[in-house]
Design an enzyme around this catalytic site. Structure first.
Site, PDB file in Angstrom:
ATOM      1  N   CYS A  33       2.395  12.454   5.185  1.00 29.49           N
ATOM      2  CA  CYS A  33       3.815  12.789   5.318  1.00 29.49           C
ATOM      3  C   CYS A  33       4.666  11.938   4.364  1.00 29.49           C
ATOM      4  CB  CYS A  33       4.275  12.554   6.759  1.00 29.49           C
ATOM      5  SG  CYS A  33       3.606  13.751   7.914  1.00 29.49           S
ATOM      6  N   LYS A  61      -4.939  11.936  17.169  1.00 33.66           N
ATOM      7  CA  LYS A  61      -5.150  12.166  15.720  1.00 33.66           C
ATOM      8  C   LYS A  61      -5.423  10.830  15.031  1.00 33.66           C
ATOM      9  CE  LYS A  61      -1.514  12.446  12.713  1.00 33.66           C
ATOM     10  NZ  LYS A  61      -1.619  11.642  11.491  1.00 33.66           N
TER      11      LYS A  61
HETATM   12  C1  EPZ Z   1      -0.389   4.926  10.417  1.00 31.17           C
HETATM   13  O1  EPZ Z   1       0.042   5.126   9.084  1.00 31.17           O
HETATM   14  C2  EPZ Z   1      -0.274   6.279  11.100  1.00 31.17           C
HETATM   15  N1  EPZ Z   1      -1.126   7.251  10.419  1.00 31.17           N
HETATM   16  C3  EPZ Z   1       1.174   6.772  11.056  1.00 31.17           C
HETATM   17  O2  EPZ Z   1       1.240   7.986  11.794  1.00 31.17           O
HETATM   18  C4  EPZ Z   1       2.059   5.730  11.740  1.00 31.17           C
HETATM   19  O3  EPZ Z   1       3.408   6.121  11.623  1.00 31.17           O
HETATM   20  C5  EPZ Z   1       1.858   4.367  11.080  1.00 31.17           C
HETATM   21  O4  EPZ Z   1       0.460   3.998  11.104  1.00 31.17           O
HETATM   22  C6  EPZ Z   1       2.646   3.268  11.770  1.00 31.17           C
HETATM   23  O5  EPZ Z   1       2.254   3.190  13.110  1.00 31.17           O
HETATM   24  C7  EPZ Z   1      -2.444   7.272  10.697  1.00 31.17           C
HETATM   25  O6  EPZ Z   1      -2.951   6.477  11.469  1.00 31.17           O
HETATM   26  C8  EPZ Z   1      -3.261   8.321  10.003  1.00 31.17           C
HETATM   27  P1  EPZ Z   1       1.118   1.412   8.088  1.00 31.17           P
HETATM   28  P2  EPZ Z   1      -0.176   3.952   7.974  1.00 31.17           P
HETATM   29  O7  EPZ Z   1       0.136   1.019   7.065  1.00 31.17           O
HETATM   30  O8  EPZ Z   1      -1.471   3.286   8.216  1.00 31.17           O
HETATM   31  C9  EPZ Z   1       3.904  -0.248   4.636  1.00 31.17           C
HETATM   32  C10 EPZ Z   1       1.814  10.226  12.185  1.00 31.17           C
HETATM   33  O9  EPZ Z   1       2.888  10.849  12.259  1.00 31.17           O
HETATM   34  N2  EPZ Z   1       2.664  -0.560   3.912  1.00 31.17           N
HETATM   35  O10 EPZ Z   1       1.133   0.697   9.401  1.00 31.17           O
HETATM   36  O11 EPZ Z   1       0.084   4.529   6.654  1.00 31.17           O
HETATM   37  C11 EPZ Z   1       4.140   1.240   4.749  1.00 31.17           C
HETATM   38  O12 EPZ Z   1       4.752   1.748   3.581  1.00 31.17           O
HETATM   39  C12 EPZ Z   1       1.617   9.196  11.096  1.00 31.17           C
HETATM   40  O13 EPZ Z   1       0.841  10.379  12.978  1.00 31.17           O
HETATM   41  C13 EPZ Z   1       2.756  -1.266   2.702  1.00 31.17           C
HETATM   42  O14 EPZ Z   1       3.837  -1.612   2.250  1.00 31.17           O
HETATM   43  O15 EPZ Z   1       1.017   2.966   8.382  1.00 31.17           O
HETATM   44  C14 EPZ Z   1       5.036   1.340   5.961  1.00 31.17           C
HETATM   45  O16 EPZ Z   1       6.379   1.095   5.567  1.00 31.17           O
HETATM   46  C15 EPZ Z   1       2.838   9.041  10.227  1.00 31.17           C
HETATM   47  N3  EPZ Z   1       1.609  -1.552   2.031  1.00 31.17           N
HETATM   48  C16 EPZ Z   1       4.540   0.210   6.855  1.00 31.17           C
HETATM   49  O17 EPZ Z   1       3.796  -0.683   6.004  1.00 31.17           O
HETATM   50  C17 EPZ Z   1       0.383  -1.191   2.503  1.00 31.17           C
HETATM   51  O18 EPZ Z   1      -0.639  -1.509   1.842  1.00 31.17           O
HETATM   52  C18 EPZ Z   1       3.626   0.675   7.981  1.00 31.17           C
HETATM   53  O19 EPZ Z   1       2.573   1.352   7.395  1.00 31.17           O
HETATM   54  C19 EPZ Z   1       0.308  -0.468   3.718  1.00 31.17           C
HETATM   55  C20 EPZ Z   1       1.465  -0.176   4.412  1.00 31.17           C
END
Ligand code: EPZ
Length: 420
Positions: A116, A22
């Site tokens: 989510c 996904k």
């Molecule tokens: C991706 O989400 C995945 N989703 C998530 O999978 C996965 O859990 C996550 O990466 C971590 O591996 C998709 O790829 C569609 P991040 P993403 O940006 O990109 C913070 C699933 O179940 N953050 O790496 O949203 C954020 O709040 C889903 O398949 C900021 O603070 O994850 C989080 O605490 C759930 N500011 C952390 O970083 C930003 O601008 C990691 O987020 C961006 C992120």
């Protein structure tokens, strides 16, 4: 309201072909926006988030055709650079259309993404990177307008956290930006490498994907891969089916997966007492007796233990002998599944980043609601091993990331059905 009905306690057996990822197909679909020729994709999972991405592409003027797990996407004539709030809110990965649209048209209008409820999930890193590359961004009551009439300009970007989505957005914006972009402290997940491989197949100049420093040399435009591009296997879906076996017992052979992407996951199943062997693109797992608690599980960025597998691996540990401590380091609110597991008889105390799971002899079936995608999957795993019947609603959250979960589990001997 749809629900999954599971009569637990039946050991699994058989073979499961693991779906495409996904979290790889979604950024690749967004990347198709950059391509001025028809793109062919294979191994695309039939999940609702994929349809969400297809709806966004068609709303932009793209043409999308699907035949099972094969997709054809033609964005030659896209005629829009704005995405409706309704489409943006269907999933988190809608936000990476920002980078793609900025790369293709130099502008975009969109709003904050859905996804989510795992905590605040801000997009500050996405926005500050676009600004650094020359975009002018306004945010009026949640409607984000980005524009770079002269196009984006490559630059050095150091991420404060190796955000997966921010890394993807920067990649998508940088491949057609003027000059060089260097992303430091970027995400290293296999899904990033898959996106980079796709972009390179389209003519992009990218080095270092999979490491913590990626360099992109902008090109005029992207074409399309000459051959059909295959999406990598879904390591989290694979972990889910391994967990189903750990909960229900029996044995499974997973095929078309990538054990190399699961080096932080597979040892935990061995630690809890499962027999696990991987060879080539297959993983064999067998439950040979009672489970044992694992060492402390800390979620980390790749190649550490993935946050997406935290709920999933918690399910079998609810009936393991001993106590397992979880530390969730990525998201602020990712223990929403513990309530449902507790109602099935689990002994879990969750506070802030920490959850303490003390094994109980058995779980029993209960009625529950999927709290989010992976929490819902964890409840399915637990229900397969529980005694009695479980009913799980909000199945639409599970369907976002799992292709035909009840058909796959039924074929492996589970008593599971979907009530429409
Ligand atoms: C991706 O989400 C995945 N989703 C998530 O999978 C996965 O859990 C996550 O990466 C971590 O591996 C998709 O790829 C569609 P991040 P993403 O940006 O990109 C913070 C699933 O179940 N953050 O790496 O949203 C954020 O709040 C889903 O398949 C900021 O603070 O994850 C989080 O605490 C759930 N500011 C952390 O970083 C930003 O601008 C990691 O987020 C961006 C992120």
């Amino acid at each position: 309201m749809q629900k999954l009905v599971i009569d637990g306690g039946r050991p699994l057996s058989g073979e499961i072909k693991v779906q495409g990822a996904k979290n790889a197909v979604l950024p690749v679909l967004a990347a198709c926006t950059l391509c001025s020729r028809e793109v062919r994709l294979s191994n695309c999972p039939c999940i609702s988030d994929r349809y969400g991405a297809a709806r966004i592409l068609t709303s932009l003027g793209g043409k999308v055709r699907a035949d099972g797990t094969d997709m054809t996407v033609d964005c030659t004539d896209i005629d829009s650079s704005s995405i409706s709030s309704e489409l943006m809110r269907t999933m988190r990965s809608s936000i990476i259309f920002m980078g793609a649209l900025m790369g293709r048209t130099g502008k975009c209008t969109l709003c904050y993404p859905g996804g989510c409820d795992l905590g605040p999930r801000p997009i500050d890193m996405h926005l500050s990177a676009m600004k650094k590359m020359g975009a002018v961004i306004t945010d009026e009551h949640g409607i984000i307008e980005c524009s770079a009439p002269e196009g984006l300009t490559g630059c050095k970007i150091s991420l404060s956290f190796p955000s997966v989505g921010a890394t993807e957005n920067i990649l998508l914006a940088a491949v057609t930006a003027k000059g060089e972009t260097v992303i430091s402290n970027c995400a290293r997940e296999p899904e990033i490498t898959c996106l980079a491989d796709f972009l390179i197949a389209c003519g992009a100049h990218i080095n270092g994907a999979g490491g913590s420093r990626i360099t992109v040399e902008g090109v005029e435009r992207l074409s399309a891969p000459r051959e059909s591009f295959a999406i990598i296997p879904d390591r989290i879906a694979a972990a889910t089916y391994l967990s189903c076996c750990a909960c229900a017992g029996g044995e499974l052979m997973l095929t078309d997966c990538c054990p190399a992407h699961m080096e932080a996951i597979l040892p935990l199943f061995e630690q809890m007492g499962m027999y696990v062997r991987s060879f080539g693109s297959n993983i064999y797992i067998q439950k040979t007796g009672g489970l044992k608690a694992a060492d402390t599980i800390r979620t980390m960025v790749y190649p550490g233990f993935p946050t997406d597998a935290q709920a999933i691996i918690m399910a079998p540990l609810c009936t393991a002998e001993g106590t397992t401590v979880f530390v969730e380091n990525i998201f602020e609110n990712r223990y929403r599944h513990t309530g449902a597991l507790s109602r099935m008889g689990a002994d879990i105390r969750a506070e802030g980043k920490v959850a303490v799971v003390t094994g109980v002899p058995a779980l029993y079936g209960a009625a529950s609601e999927a709290p989010d995608l992976r929490g819902g999957a964890a409840i399915v795993c637990a229900a397969l091993g529980a005694s009695g019947r479980s009913e799980i609603t909000r199945t639409e959250l599970i369907d976002r990331g799992y292709d035909s979960i009840e058909a796959i589990l039924s074929s492996a001997g589970a008593k599971i059905s979907r009530i429409i």
